[in-house]
Write an enzyme that holds these catalytic residues in place. Structure first.
Site, PDB file in Angstrom:
ATOM      1  CG  HIS A 147      -3.300  -0.648   4.797  1.00  0.00           C
ATOM      2  ND1 HIS A 147      -3.974   0.311   3.522  1.00  0.00           N
ATOM      3  CD2 HIS A 147      -3.834  -1.900   4.935  1.00  0.00           C
ATOM      4  CE1 HIS A 147      -4.895  -0.878   3.261  1.00  0.00           C
ATOM      5  NE2 HIS A 147      -4.654  -1.980   3.936  1.00  0.00           N
ATOM      6  CG  HIS A 197     -10.250  -1.194  -0.371  1.00  0.00           C
ATOM      7  ND1 HIS A 197      -9.165  -1.922  -0.005  1.00  0.00           N
ATOM      8  CD2 HIS A 197     -10.908  -1.217  -1.208  1.00  0.00           C
ATOM      9  CE1 HIS A 197      -9.351  -2.769  -0.994  1.00  0.00           C
ATOM     10  NE2 HIS A 197     -10.339  -2.386  -1.749  1.00  0.00           N
ATOM     11  CG  HIS A 200      -9.444  -8.359  -1.813  1.00  0.00           C
ATOM     12  ND1 HIS A 200     -10.046  -7.799  -0.969  1.00  0.00           N
ATOM     13  CD2 HIS A 200      -8.346  -8.010  -2.074  1.00  0.00           C
ATOM     14  CE1 HIS A 200      -9.193  -6.749  -0.663  1.00  0.00           C
ATOM     15  NE2 HIS A 200      -8.169  -6.809  -1.426  1.00  0.00           N
ATOM     16  CG  HIS A 227     -12.269  -3.136   2.691  1.00  0.00           C
ATOM     17  ND1 HIS A 227     -12.702  -4.069   1.844  1.00  0.00           N
ATOM     18  CD2 HIS A 227     -10.997  -2.950   2.527  1.00  0.00           C
ATOM     19  CE1 HIS A 227     -11.562  -4.452   1.093  1.00  0.00           C
ATOM     20  NE2 HIS A 227     -10.429  -4.084   1.852  1.00  0.00           N
ATOM     21  CG  HIS A 243      -4.987   0.509  -1.241  1.00  0.00           C
ATOM     22  ND1 HIS A 243      -6.057   0.634  -1.722  1.00  0.00           N
ATOM     23  CD2 HIS A 243      -4.982  -0.649  -0.293  1.00  0.00           C
ATOM     24  CE1 HIS A 243      -6.833   0.000  -0.995  1.00  0.00           C
ATOM     25  NE2 HIS A 243      -6.213  -0.895  -0.231  1.00  0.00           N
ATOM     26  CG  HIS A 276      -5.156  -6.374   6.489  1.00  0.00           C
ATOM     27  ND1 HIS A 276      -6.372  -6.740   6.060  1.00  0.00           N
ATOM     28  CD2 HIS A 276      -4.571  -5.393   5.862  1.00  0.00           C
ATOM     29  CE1 HIS A 276      -6.543  -5.840   5.039  1.00  0.00           C
ATOM     30  NE2 HIS A 276      -5.339  -5.112   4.860  1.00  0.00           N
TER      31      HIS A 276
END
Length: 567
Positions: A134, A246, A320, A219, A272, A136
C-alpha cells in the site's frame, strides 16, 4: 568429545537449538527449533578462525562456490525458526544449511571458495525483506525510509505529490505508467505499480495492464461502484493480475452487500479492512469473513493505543482533500474513525483473520513503520490475550510466524510475486535483513538487496574504524551505478512483458512476472487464513467473530518506541 557451555557457544557461534531470544524490548520470545550447522564444524570468518585457505575455504573456482555467505544466522520465517548458514549465488538464495569446505568437512551443502564474501551472522536474526502493498508514490525518498526499516518491495501507485496520488495508490493510464516505470527503474528497491481500475468498460483497463501495471486499484475517490468492481475483476481474471480495493465509505454507489455481490466470489485484496483508512462505513470489517477476500491493515491504526483515535481526524482531512469548513467533509472523516472497530482489528490480526500488514505511505500511514507496528501489535496481544494455541511459557514461535507472514510471504502471495520474494527460500531474490536481537523490528543491522548490501548503519567516514559516532543509515553499493539494476526488480503482468514494455522503455532493472494471483484465496494466507463469521452492531460498532465480542483496551505504553529513538 570436547564440550563448551551454551553461553560460550552462543558467544562464539550464536545461539543453537533450544536457546531462546527476546525480540527487542517486547514480551515475545523465540526458541530455535533446529540447527542446520554441524557442531565442531562451524564456519566463522576472522583472524584465527575457520574460513581460511585449506580449512573452511576450498579451492574451487567461482562457478562452484557461493558468491556471498551469511554464517550461523537465526532465520525467522513463516516456515520455521532455525539456525543455518545461507548461501547466495547470482543475487539469489541457493542454500540454507551447512557451509564449508567439502574436501575436509562433513555434511557441507554450501561450498565456500576464494570467490566467496562473508557476512557474519553469528547472533543475528535474519528475515526476508518486507513487502509493502500500500504505497502512495508521493516522493522517491520513501524508498530509502522503507529500506532502512526492513522493507525491500513496494507495491502501489502514484505520480508524485499531487491530489490524485496523495489520496489513491493509482498510476493512471499509459503515459503516467510509462513515465513512472522509467523513474522507479532508478530506485534500489523492488517496485510494482497499480493502474486505475475505476472504469466500467474493459479497454481502458486492459491498456494499463499491457503498459506494465502489476495490478489494479479501485478507490472510492475515483469511484468504487459495483459496475467498476465487476468490470475490473473481469479483466483481472482474464489477464491474471490482482485487484486491490478501497471501497465506498459513503455507501453512495451501494452498501457493503452490493460490493460483495459485484465481487461475486472472485479474489480481491481489501485494503485497511478495519475502515479508518476507508471503505464501507461501518461494515467493511465484515470482509474479514469472506473466503475470497484477502484482508489487509494499514499501519496508522496498528496497534490500538490511547492516541490512535485523536490523531486520525486531521490525517484524513489532509489525505482525502477535504475541507474542515464544510460540514459534509467533516462528517465524512468522522464516519471512518471508530474506536470499537480499531480495537477489534488488533484481535483479528492475532486470530489470523487479517492476513496482511502495509503502510499507506504518507497518506495516513508511515512508510518506515510497517515492521515495527506489526511486532508492537503482537506484543500487545500477548499481554492482553496470552499465548497462542501451540505456544508455551517458553516461546512464542507460533505467534512470531503468524506475524512475520503478514508483511513478507502473504502480501507476496496476494500479488503473484511469491516465486520471487517474500521469504528466505532457495531460488528467491536475496532480499535479506539482518537484525541484532535487541534492535529487532526497529533498526536493522544490514539491509541486502539481491545479495548486495543496500543500506547499513555507518559511522564517521573519516574514522579509523567503521563504528565511531555519529552512526546513521547510509546508502551502500547496491544503490549505486549499474549494480542497482542487477539487485532490484520491477514487477509487471505477463501481458506487459509480452508487449515488450521493458524493452520499449529501456528498463534496466530485473523484470519479475506476476503469476497465479487469481488462484489465491484466504486459505492461501499462511498462518493467517481464519475465516470467522463477522457481525457488527450498527449502533455501538461492537464487532463479533463467531459470536464472540472482540474487545480490548488501548495500549498506554508500547515497546520498540521512544527508548530506540532518543538520538
Amino acid at each position: 568429545m570436547k564440550t563448551i557451555s551454551r553461553q560460550a557457544y552462543a558467544d562464539m557461534f550464536g545461539p543453537t537449538t533450544g536457546d531462546r531470544l527476546r525480540l527487542a524490548d517486547t514480551e515475545l520470545f523465540l526458541e530455535i527449533e533446529q540447527d542446520f550447522t554441524t557442531y565442531g564444524e562451524e564456519v566463522k570468518f576472522g583472524g584465527g578462525k575457520v574460513i581460511r585457505d585449506g580449512m573452511g575455504q576450498s579451492q574451487v573456482v567461482s562457478a562452484e562456490c557461493v558468491d556471498v555467505l551469511i554464517t550461523n544466522a537465526i532465520i525467522i520465517d513463516h516456515w520455521g525458526i532455525v539456525k543455518a548458514d545461507i548461501g547466495i549465488k547470482d543475487g539469489r538464495i541457493t542454500g540454507i544449511g551447512k557451509a564449508g569446505n567439502p574436501d575436509v568437512q562433513p555434511n557441507v551443502d554450501i561450498v565456500i571458495g576464494p570467490g566467496t564474501e562473508v557476512v557474519a551472522g553469528e547472533g543475528k536474526i535474519i528475515t526476508a525483506g518486507g513487502v509493502d502493498t500500500h504505497i502512495h508514490f508521493i516522493c522517491p525518498q520513501q524508498a530509502e525510509e522503507g529500506l532502512i526499516s526492513g522493507v525491500t518491495t513496494f507495491i502501489g501507485g502514484g505520480t508524485g505529490p499531487v491530489a490524485g496520488t496523495n489520496a489513491t495508490t493509482v498510476t493512471p493510464g499509459i503515459w503516467n505508467m510509462h513515465r513512472m516505470l522509467e523513474a522507479v527503474d532508478e530506485l534500489p528497491i523492488n517496485v510494482g505499480l497499480f493502474g486505475k481500475g475505476c472504469v466500467s468498460q474493459p479497454e481502458a483497463i486492459r491498456e494499463q495492464i499491457e503498459a506494465g501495471a502489476i495490478g489494479l486499484k479501485i478507490h472510492e475517490d475515483w469511484g468504487a461502484t459495483p459496475m467498476a468492481i465487476h468490470n475490473c475483476l473481469n479483466v483481472a481474471d482474464e489477464m491474471d493480475v490482482q485487484v486491490a480495493i478501497h471501497s465506498d465509505t459513503l455507501n453512495e454507489g451501494g452498501f457493503y452487500e452490493e460490493t460483495v455481490k459485484a465481487i461475486a466470489g472472485r479474489v480481491i485484496h481489501v485494503f485497511h479492512t478495519e475502515g479508518a483508512g476507508g471503505g464501507h462505513a461501518p461494515d467493511v470489517i465484515k470482509s474479514v469473513g469472506e473466503p475470497n477476500i484477502l484482508p489487509a491493515s494499514t499501519n496508522p491504526t496498528m496497534p490500538y493505543t490511547i492516541n490512535t483515535v485523536d490523531e486520525h481526524l486531521d490525517m484524513l482531512m489532509v489525505c482525502h482533500h477535504l475541507d474542515p469548513s464544510i460540514p459534509e467533509d467533516v462528517a465524512f472523516a468522522e464516519s471512518r474513525i471508530r474506536r470499537e472497530t480499531i480495537a477489534a482489528e488488533d484481535i483479528l490480526h492475532d486470530m489470523g483473520a487479517i492476513s496482511v500488514m502495509s503502510s499507506d505511505s504518507q497518506a495516513m500511514g508511515r512508510v518506515g513503520e510497517v515492521v515495527m507496528r506489526t511486532w508492537q501489535c503482537a506484543h500487545k496481544m500477548k499481554l492482553q490475550r496470552g499465548s497462542l494455541a501451540g505456544d508455551t511459557a517458553e516461546n512464542d514461535n507460533n505467534r512470531i510466524k503468524r506475524y512475520i507472514a503478514k508483511y513478507t510471504i502473504n502480501p507476496a502471495l496476494a500479488h503473484g510475486i511469491a516465486h520471487e520474494v517474500g521469504s528466505i527460500e532457495k531460488g528467491k531474490l536475496a532480499d535479506i535483513v539482518l537484525w541484532d536481537p535487541a534492535f529487532f523490528g526497529v533498526k536493522p543491522a544490514l539491509i541486502m538487496k539481491g545479495g548486495m548490501v543496500a543500506y547499513a548503519p555507518m559511522g564517521d567516514i573519516n574514522a579509523a574504524i567503521p563504528t565511531p559516532q555519529p552512526v546513521h543509515y547510509r546508502p551502500m553499493y547496491a544503490c549505486l551505478g549499474k549494480a542497482k539494476y542487477q539487485t532490484s526488480m520491477i514487477f509487471m503482468s505477463k501481458a506487459g512483458i509480452d508487449a515488450g514494455v521493458p524493452e520499449k522503455l529501456g528498463l534496466q532493472s530485473l523484470i519479475g512476472r506476476v503469476e497465479g494471483c487469481r488462484k489465491v484465496t484466504k486459505a492461501s494466507m499462511i498462518h493467517n487464513s481464519y475465516v470467522p463469521h463477522i457481525e457488527l452492531e450498527p449502533q455501538t460498532y461492537i464487532v463479533k467473530a463467531d459470536g464472540v465480542p472482540l474487545v480490548c483496551e488501548p495500549a498506554t505504553e508500547l515497546p520498540m518506541a521512544q527508548r530506540y529513538f532518543l538520538f
